[in-house]
Structures are given as structure tokens and as C-alpha cells.
Scaffold this motif. Structure first.
Motif, PDB file in Angstrom:
ATOM      1  N   ILE A 168       0.863  -1.166   0.115  1.00  0.00           N
ATOM      2  CA  ILE A 168      -0.016  -0.136   0.012  1.00  0.00           C
ATOM      3  C   ILE A 168       0.978   1.191  -0.097  1.00  0.00           C
ATOM      4  O   ILE A 168       0.890   2.109  -0.748  1.00  0.00           O
ATOM      5  CB  ILE A 168      -1.116  -0.130   1.226  1.00  0.00           C
ATOM      6  N   THR A 218       0.508   7.132   3.336  1.00  0.00           N
ATOM      7  CA  THR A 218      -0.388   6.131   2.978  1.00  0.00           C
ATOM      8  C   THR A 218      -1.782   6.809   2.513  1.00  0.00           C
ATOM      9  O   THR A 218      -2.692   5.978   2.313  1.00  0.00           O
ATOM     10  CB  THR A 218      -0.671   5.237   3.947  1.00  0.00           C
ATOM     11  N   ALA A 235      -2.690   2.700   8.161  1.00  0.00           N
ATOM     12  CA  ALA A 235      -3.295   1.943   7.210  1.00  0.00           C
ATOM     13  C   ALA A 235      -3.980   0.424   7.472  1.00  0.00           C
ATOM     14  O   ALA A 235      -4.836   0.082   7.232  1.00  0.00           O
ATOM     15  CB  ALA A 235      -2.406   1.557   6.152  1.00  0.00           C
ATOM     16  N   TYR A 271      -9.653   0.885   0.690  1.00  0.00           N
ATOM     17  CA  TYR A 271      -8.577   1.591   0.367  1.00  0.00           C
ATOM     18  C   TYR A 271      -8.836   2.559  -0.723  1.00  0.00           C
ATOM     19  O   TYR A 271      -8.610   3.590  -1.008  1.00  0.00           O
ATOM     20  CB  TYR A 271      -7.371   0.979   0.596  1.00  0.00           C
TER      21      TYR A 271
END
Length: 407
Positions: free
Chosen positions: A128, A198, A231, A313
């Protein structure tokens, strides 16, 4: 075919950009005056949402005009426009895997602590981080990172499709500023207001941000542990299943029509679906959904629950697939058994950099030599192909590299 709503939105955006960049001093002054009026009107909304007058003043200090580049960037989202092989080649490659392994070693202690606290695999978090900011490298680029307040105000004011989203995120960004987690000069993000290593939109930051390093601030801009833990917290709270994969590359039975929807692994096996690496599935009772993002001629996957958690996400199959594949390779797994059904012979990341270098030397390309093939690289390849009498498909192929090496 462009809908009337989409056409009207594009006209409005184009007009806003033109007013700032092309219409002369009178047009710029008029656009700025209207934007300043909007800022004054939005103050009441912000104050009624819990933003103090002092925070509002601090947030908008120096914001005098919209950001035209934000409106231009809003027109292009690669998750929904690039072919799957192009999207994956730019994100899952030798460079991202190698850097991911280096970061795994560098932050091993923190990754272990985050895994223990949140139950999310460290390699998923590294993937990520790679996808969002290239392990923080993008945050160093002034041409990418922008003033988050100005970006969101621009979208709220001038992009009807994103106005509701932007107003909500703008309020949330000011709440972040009000907490003191970050000062005004460092409240930066992407064109859409995504923040930190992130890339959390402000409302998600407020919901999931974690002070992992224990310094009293949830600083996803400067603290890698805070960013990775944030995250992990998002994934955990959206149903991440610890100790389980995101999915399996599989081989489909030839000539057999397969059902849609979710079925147990055991049911998929009964239909003739097997793992591409020849290993057994660990849990026959696990449910999975079949995905063939490049058609049956390309690689096929059984996606488990964690794949769909990743889409919290970024709600795009390509994104979640790229995270999963990159995480697996950072962990040491080989690449896909079945390659993508590309219409050309692919080349390595290093060869793509070589191709860009040759194109630059020949005057076709003036972008960054990084092996990532975007619009400017494709345009340069296409121009070279036309000059050479080749099919101008714009693909970074072995065939093009072979020709350009002779020039």
C-alpha cells in the motif's frame, strides 16, 4: 457518448481553468473574486460543523485562487482508464519489489509491532505504501504534493461532480488542523486531498489515524510507523482476516462455463478450478469470487474476503489486485504463472528506462526516466513508431526497443 451532465461539468471545469490561465487579467480577477466570495460563504458551514473562527482563518490564509492543475488531474484516474497490464506493470515490478524488501528490513521492528497490534500482514502494508507514494518518494515532489485546503476548496467550488465530497473533506481537513496533529504549512496532499505516506482522505484520517510512535501526534506525513499503523487500522476495522491471503492465482478448466458470485473453495474445486502453482488450497470452506481481469486468456484469480477489504482503501479491482500481487512478491513469492494477454512483447523495468532514455536522446520525450509508462511516454513511443513506419500503438515493446537501439 458523453452525457449532458458530464459535458456540462467538463465545460465548467474548462471555463474555470481558462479564467485563471488563459482569459487575461480581467477574467482572472473575476474568477478570484467569485472564489473569494465562496470562501466567505463557506465559513458559516465550517463554523456550524465545529471549526473555530481562528482555525478557519488559519486554514484559508494565503488561499487566493483555485488550483487549475487540480481540475486537470481530476479528469484522469488510471484505475479506471489504463488496461490492467499497463496499470500493473507500472506498479508491480523489479523496482517496487526490491524497494519493498529494503523497507521491510529498515522498518522491521515497527512492522512487527503493527502486525501484533492490528493483525495485518506487513507486506500488504508495504505494498500500500508503495502504491500510494512510492515509499514516500512522491511526497518530496512539489509537482505532485499540493496544499490540501486549496485543492479541496478548488474541487468544492469548481467541480460539480466532486463538490459534495470536497466540502466534507475540507471540513475534515480543518478538524485535523484544529487537533494540532499537523501544522498549516505541512497540511499537504494529493490533488484530491489524500494525505501523508499512505494517502488518507481527511475523513478516513479522523476515523483511523494512529499515533504508533507514541509522540502524541498522529503524523502520517512524517512518521512512517504512524502511517503504516493507520493503514493497518483501516483494514482491521473493515474486516481484515488475520493470517489469510487476499486471493489465489488459479487455472480454469478449458471450455467450461463457470458461475459468477461467491462460492466456497471446495465448490470451485469441484468445478475444476485449481491453484496455478500446483499447491492445495489451505481452506476448502473459505469463500471466494472468480475474477478474470484480462479475460480467460490472461491470469485468473479466486478473490477472498481480504481482497474486498483492500477495496475500502481504493474501490478499484486493479488497485486491490496490484496491492496483493506486490505484497506477495515482496514476501518472496514468484510472479504470475500466466502472464497478461498483452498485445506486444513486454520488457523489464530496466529496459523501459532504457527505452525512455533513447526517446529522450532522440528528442521524442522530455519526462522522467523511471520505467513507468504514462501518457507522455506512450505519446513519445507513438511518435517514434510513426517516424519509423511502425504501427503507432504506443506500447513499450521489445520490438520498439530493438528498433530504437539501432538508431
Amino acid at each position: 457518448m458523453v452525457s449532458s451532465t458530464g459535458f456540462a461539468r467538463r465545460v465548467m471545469i474548462a471555463a474555470a481553468v481558462a479564467c485563471l490561465g488563459l482569459a487575461g487579467s480581467t477574467g482572472i480577477a473575476a474568477a478570484d473574486a467569485k472564489f473569494q466570495s465562496w470562501i466567505q460563504d463557506f465559513r458559516a458551514t465550517a463554523l456550524s460543523s465545529g471549526i473555530s473562527a481562528a482555525t478557519y482563518q488559519r486554514a484559508f490564509a494565503g488561499v487566493t485562487e483555485i488550483d487549475p492543475e487540480v481540475l486537470q488531474k481530476a479528469q484522469f484516474q488510471p484505475e479506471f482508464t489504463e488496461p490492467v497490464w499497463g496499470y500493473l506493470d507500472n506498479r508491480v515490478n523489479e523496482h517496487s519489489v526490491q524497494t519493498g524488501r529494503e523497507m521491510a528490513r529498515k522498518y522491521s521492528r515497527w512492522l512487527g509491532a503493527i502486525e501484533k497490534s492490528f493483525g495485518v500482514d506487513r507486506n500488504i502494508l508495504l505494498a500500500i505504501w508503495s502504491m500510494e507514494t512510492n515509499f514516500g518518494e512522491i511526497m518530496k515532489r512539489d509537482d505532485v504534493m499540493r496544499d490540501a485546503v486549496r485543492s479541496l476548496a478548488t474541487l468544492a467550488y469548481a467541480d460539480p461532480r466532486r463538490a459534495k465530497y470536497a466540502r466534507t473533506q475540507l471540513i475534515a481537513a480543518m478538524k485535523i488542523l484544529q487537533t494540532g496533529d499537523i501544522d498549516r504549512s505541512h497540511l499537504t496532499g494529493s490533488w484530491a486531498g489524500a494525505l501523508g505516506h499512505t494517502q488518507f482522505i481527511p475523513t478516513s484520517y479522523l476515523a483511523y489515524a494512529v499515533d504508533m510512535d507514541g509522540n502524541g501526534k498522529r503524523d502520517i506525513w512524517n512518521s512512517v510507523p504512524d502511517a503504516l499503523a493507520t493503514a493497518a487500522n483501516l483494514l482491521r476495522k473493515n474486516g481484515w482476516e488475520s493470517g489469510r491471503t487476499w486471493g489465489y492465482e488459479v487455472v480454469l478448466p478449458a471450455g467450461r462455463k463457470l458461475p459468477g458470485g461467491s462460492h466456497t473453495i471446495a465448490e470451485w474445486q469441484q468445478l475444476g478450478v485449481v491453484r496455478a502453482n500446483g499447491k492445495p488450497f489451505p481452506r476448502g470452506s473459505e469463500r471466494a469470487t472468480l475474477k478474470v481481469p484480462d479475460g480467460r486468456a490472461g491470469p485468473s484469480f479466486l478473490m477472498t474476503r481480504n481482497f474486498f477489504v483492500l477495496k475500502n482503501y481504493n474501490n478499484a479491482d486493479k488497485y486491490a489486485l496490484a496491492v496483493g500481487l506486490l505484497a506477495d512478491q515482496i514476501a518472496g513469492a514468484p510472479g504470475l504463472r500466466q502472464d497478461w494477454n498483452r498485445p506486444f512483447t513486454p520488457i523489464t523495468m530496466k529496459e523501459r528506462e532504457e527505452l525512455q532514455s533513447h526517446l529522450r536522446e532522440l528528442g521524442y520525450y522530455d519526462g522522467k526516466v523511471d520505467g513507468k509508462i504514462g501518457t507522455s511516454s506512450r505519446d513519445a513511443i507513438q511518435a517514434f513508431q510513426k517516424q519509423m513506419g511502425l504501427d503507432p500503438d504506443g506500447h513499450p515493446s521489445k520490438e520498439v526497443l530493438t528498433v530504437i537501439r539501432k538508431k
